[in-house]
Design an enzyme around this catalytic site. Structure first.
Site, PDB file in Angstrom:
ATOM      1  N   SER A 302      83.299 -17.845   3.686  1.00  0.00           N
ATOM      2  CA  SER A 302      83.253 -17.126   4.959  1.00  0.00           C
ATOM      3  C   SER A 302      84.552 -16.367   5.238  1.00  0.00           C
ATOM      4  O   SER A 302      84.971 -15.575   4.395  1.00  0.00           O
ATOM      5  CB  SER A 302      82.923 -18.139   6.045  1.00  0.00           C
ATOM      6  OG  SER A 302      82.315 -17.482   7.096  1.00  0.00           O
ATOM      7  N   LYS A 306      86.740 -13.932   2.620  1.00  0.00           N
ATOM      8  CA  LYS A 306      87.295 -12.579   2.783  1.00  0.00           C
ATOM      9  C   LYS A 306      88.744 -12.608   2.280  1.00  0.00           C
ATOM     10  O   LYS A 306      89.195 -11.716   1.550  1.00  0.00           O
ATOM     11  CB  LYS A 306      87.279 -12.147   4.264  1.00  0.00           C
ATOM     12  CG  LYS A 306      85.908 -12.291   4.972  1.00  0.00           C
ATOM     13  CD  LYS A 306      86.015 -11.867   6.446  1.00  0.00           C
ATOM     14  CE  LYS A 306      85.061 -12.562   7.412  1.00  0.00           C
ATOM     15  NZ  LYS A 306      83.660 -12.362   7.295  1.00  0.00           N
ATOM     16  N   TRP A 393      73.652 -13.139   9.094  1.00  0.00           N
ATOM     17  CA  TRP A 393      74.845 -12.582   9.745  1.00  0.00           C
ATOM     18  C   TRP A 393      75.801 -11.989   8.693  1.00  0.00           C
ATOM     19  O   TRP A 393      76.523 -11.036   8.956  1.00  0.00           O
ATOM     20  CB  TRP A 393      75.514 -13.707  10.547  1.00  0.00           C
ATOM     21  CG  TRP A 393      76.629 -13.301  11.451  1.00  0.00           C
ATOM     22  CD1 TRP A 393      77.911 -13.766  11.417  1.00  0.00           C
ATOM     23  CD2 TRP A 393      76.591 -12.387  12.554  1.00  0.00           C
ATOM     24  NE1 TRP A 393      78.663 -13.204  12.414  1.00  0.00           N
ATOM     25  CE2 TRP A 393      77.878 -12.353  13.133  1.00  0.00           C
ATOM     26  CE3 TRP A 393      75.573 -11.595  13.113  1.00  0.00           C
ATOM     27  CZ2 TRP A 393      78.187 -11.554  14.225  1.00  0.00           C
ATOM     28  CZ3 TRP A 393      75.890 -10.792  14.205  1.00  0.00           C
ATOM     29  CH2 TRP A 393      77.178 -10.780  14.748  1.00  0.00           C
ATOM     30  N   HIS A 443      74.517 -20.781   6.070  1.00  0.00           N
ATOM     31  CA  HIS A 443      75.957 -20.520   5.902  1.00  0.00           C
ATOM     32  C   HIS A 443      76.704 -21.828   5.594  1.00  0.00           C
ATOM     33  O   HIS A 443      76.929 -22.641   6.490  1.00  0.00           O
ATOM     34  CB  HIS A 443      76.436 -19.923   7.230  1.00  0.00           C
ATOM     35  CG  HIS A 443      77.790 -19.330   7.183  1.00  0.00           C
ATOM     36  ND1 HIS A 443      78.090 -18.228   6.433  1.00  0.00           N
ATOM     37  CD2 HIS A 443      78.947 -19.694   7.816  1.00  0.00           C
ATOM     38  CE1 HIS A 443      79.368 -17.911   6.610  1.00  0.00           C
ATOM     39  NE2 HIS A 443      79.908 -18.794   7.439  1.00  0.00           N
TER      40      HIS A 443
END
Ligand code: GTR
Length: 463
Positions: A302, A306, A393, A443
Site C-alpha cells: 500500500s 509506493k 480503490w 487489500h
C-alpha cells in the site's frame, strides 16, 4: 408563438447564465482552497481547505471501468525532444534521467543536498530466536546533521536464517506500526515512537501497546521466508518519518531543514523520505557480513509499496522490487482515475508527495509522466506487481496495465517484461522479468502473496 419563443429563449439564457455562475463558483472555490492549502500557516484554515477539497475530489471518484476516461500515456521510450529511444545506452544516459527528474519535480520530490553522519548501534543479538530457526539482530541506525543539530534514528529488526551459512539474500520493507507487530516474538523491542491512531489494533494515545505484538504476522510470514533461506529486515516507517501532515521535523527530513528550514515545492514528501530511509537501511546491510547485499528485494504494502517503488527507482542497489497493492501514486496508472485519484490522495495525505504534485489534482492527463514510467525506472531489474481483486480503490487493472506498459523498456534489454498482454485471471500469477498477480480477496498481504514473492525471488536470485 413569438412570445413563447421569446420566453423559451429567456429561460435558456438565464438557465445557462445561472449554471455558468455556479460552475464559476465551484471552480473559484477549488482554486481558492488549493491556494490556501499551499500558503496558509494556520492549521484550522488548512484543515478547512483540505477537507472541503477532499470531499470535492471524492465526489468525483469512479469505481467502474465504463467511466475510465479515454487517455493517452506518455511514451517511456520517447525523449522529451521527440527522438525515439532504441538502445539501452540512450535509455540509461538520457531517457531514464529525464523521467527520474520529472518524477522528482512533479510527484515525489527531490532529496535536497545535506550532510549527515551515520553510525550503527547493535542493540541485541539472539542466535536462538524463533525456537532456533533464526538469529535475531536489532540495530539502531543513527543519523545526525551536525550543522543544524538535527538527528534521526531507524531501528532495524533483522532475522537471519540459521539453516544457511551466510551471506543470505534478503526481503526488506518498512512496516506500519512497529517491528514488534510482524511477529509475536517477545524479544522484539516494542516501538515507543508516535503512531497513527488505531484503536482496533491496540494503538493508544498514539503509542504502541503489547496488544499490537504480532498483530501483522500474516503480512510478513517470517517463518516461511526464513525456511526458504532468506533474511527478513524491517523497520517502522514512523522511525523514518511519522505518517502525518505537520510531523516532518520528527523524521529524516529534519536532517535537511533543522527546526526552521523550509521545504520547496519540488522537494521530498513523506513517500520520498520513506524511500530515502530504505536506502539508509540498505547502507547498513552493506556492512553486515551475514547479508548478501547484491540480493536485496525491497517490498512494501500500500503506501509503503509506493515508497518501495520509489526506493527501487532511485536506488539501484535494490535488486528486486515488489509492490503489494500500492495503487494510486504506486503502480496504478493515474490517468485511469479509477478508485483513488491524484486529487483525493493529495487531500487525504497532503504530506506524501511534493507540493508541486497538487497542480495535478483533477488534472491527471497533464502529468508529464504516468506510473508505468515509475515501473520502467526499475528495468532491467526484476519487478513484481501484486493486486487484489476486491481492492478496487487501488485499481487492480490499472496496476496490471502499468506493468504491461513498462515492458517495452525491459524488451530494450532483450528481457521479457510481463509475459502476457491481458490481465490474468484471479490467482493466476505470471512471471517474466516483471511478475504480476491479482489475488482473490481484499487489500492485504497474505501467505499467497508471499508464496509468489518467494518463487519470483528464487527464480531471479538463481536459487
Ligand atoms: C489508503 C490510501 C491508499 C493506500 C492505503 C494504505 O487510505 O488511500 O493510497 O496507501 O491507505 O496505505 O493502506
Amino acid at each position: 408563438m413569438n412570445r413563447i419563443f421569446l420566453l423559451l429563449t429567456l429561460f435558456t439564457v438565464s438557465f445557462t447564465l445561472h449554471a455558468n455562475a455556479q460552475m464559476n463558483t465551484v471552480a473559484d472555490t477549488v482554486r481558492h482552497y488549493e491556494n490556501l492549502m499551499q500558503t496558509t500557516d494556520q492549521p484550522e484554515e488548512f484543515e478547512r481547505a483540505r477537507s472541503w477539497l477532499n470531499r470535492y475530489y471524492r465526489d468525483q471518484v469512479t469505481r467502474v471501468e465504463e467511466d475510465v476516461p479515454v487517455y493517452v500515456l506518455p511514451d517511456p521510450l520517447r525523449l522529451d525532444r521527440g527522438h525515439r529511444v532504441d538502445n539501452t545506452e540512450t535509455w540509461v544516459r538520457q531517457r531514464r534521467p529525464e523521467i527520474l527528474e520529472q518524477f522528482r519535480t512533479h510527484v515525489y520530490g527531490r532529496v535536497p543536498e545535506f550532510d549527515y553522519d551515520t553510525s550503527y548501534q547493535i542493540q541485541s543479538v539472539d542466535e536462538h530466536a524463533l525456537g532456533g530457526l533464526a538469529t535475531r539482530k536489532q540495530v539502531r541506525v543513527e543519523l545526525a546533521n551536525r550543522s543544524n543539530g538535527s538527528d534521526a534514528t531507524i531501528d532495524l529488526l533483522i532475522y537471519l536464517p540459521n539453516s544457511v551459512d551466510g551471506p543470505v539474500p534478503v526481503f526488506m520493507g518498512l512496516n506500519f506500526y512497529g517491528n514488534h507487530t510482524i511477529h509475536k516474538d517477545e524479544g522484539i523491542i516494542l516501538s515507543e515512537n508516535w503512531m497513527r491512531p488505531n484503536e482496533t489494533i491496540g494503538i493508544r494515545n498514539n503509542r504502541a501497546t503489547e496488544e499490537t505484538r504480532g498483530y501483522y504476522t500474516e503480512r510478513w510470514q517470517v517463518e516461511d521466508v526464513l525456511q526458504r533461506g532468506y533474511a527478513v529486515v524491517t523497520a517502522y516507517a514512523g522511525d523514518v518519518e511519522p505518517d502525518e501532515h505537520g510531523r516532518m521535523r520528527q523524521g529524516v527530513r529534519a536532517l535537511a531543514y533543522g527546526e526552521t528550514g523550509k521545504l520547496a515545492g519540488d522537494e521530498w514528501g513523506t513517500l520520498a523520505a520513506w524511500a530515502w530511509g530504505l536506502g539508509r537501511m540498505m547502507d547498513y546491510l552493506e556492512t553486515d557480513e551475514g547479508i548478501d547485499h547484491q540480493k536485496v528485494a525491497v517490498l512494501g504494502h500500500s503506501r509503503l509499496g509506493k515508497a518501495a517503488l520509489w526506493a527501487g527507482a532511485t536506488d539501484e542497489r535494490f535488486s528486486i522490487v515488489i509492490s503489494n497493492n500500492s495503487g494510486c501514486g504506486g503502480a496504478a496508472l493515474s490517468r485511469r482515475r479509477l478508485g483513488e485519484t491524484v486529487g483525493v490522495i493529495n487531500t487525504s495525505f497532503p504530506h506524501w508527495f511534493c507540493d508541486n504534485h497538487n497542480e495535478f489534482n483533477g488534472r491527471e492527463a497533464d502529468l508529464p509522466v504516468d506510473q508505468h514510467m515509475l515501473l520502467a525506472l526499475i528495468a532491467p531489474r526484476p519487478l513484481y506487481v501484486a493486486s487484489a481483486v476486491e481492492d478496487t480503490w487501488a485499481d487492480p487493472k490499472g496496476e496490471f496495465l502499468s506493468a504491461a506498459e513498462a515492458s517495452p523498456v525491459y524488451r530494450l534489454y532483450d528481457l521479457e517484461g510481463l509475459p502476457v498482454t491481458t490481465q490474468p485471471e484471479v490467482d493466476q500469477p505470471v512471471m517474466g522479468t516483471i511478475g504480476y498477480h491479482v489475488r482473490s480477496g481484499g487489500h492485504a498481504v497474505t501467505a499467497y502473496d508471499w508464496q509468489q514473492y518467494l518463487e519470483f525471488a528464487d527464480r531471479h536470485f538463481g536459487k
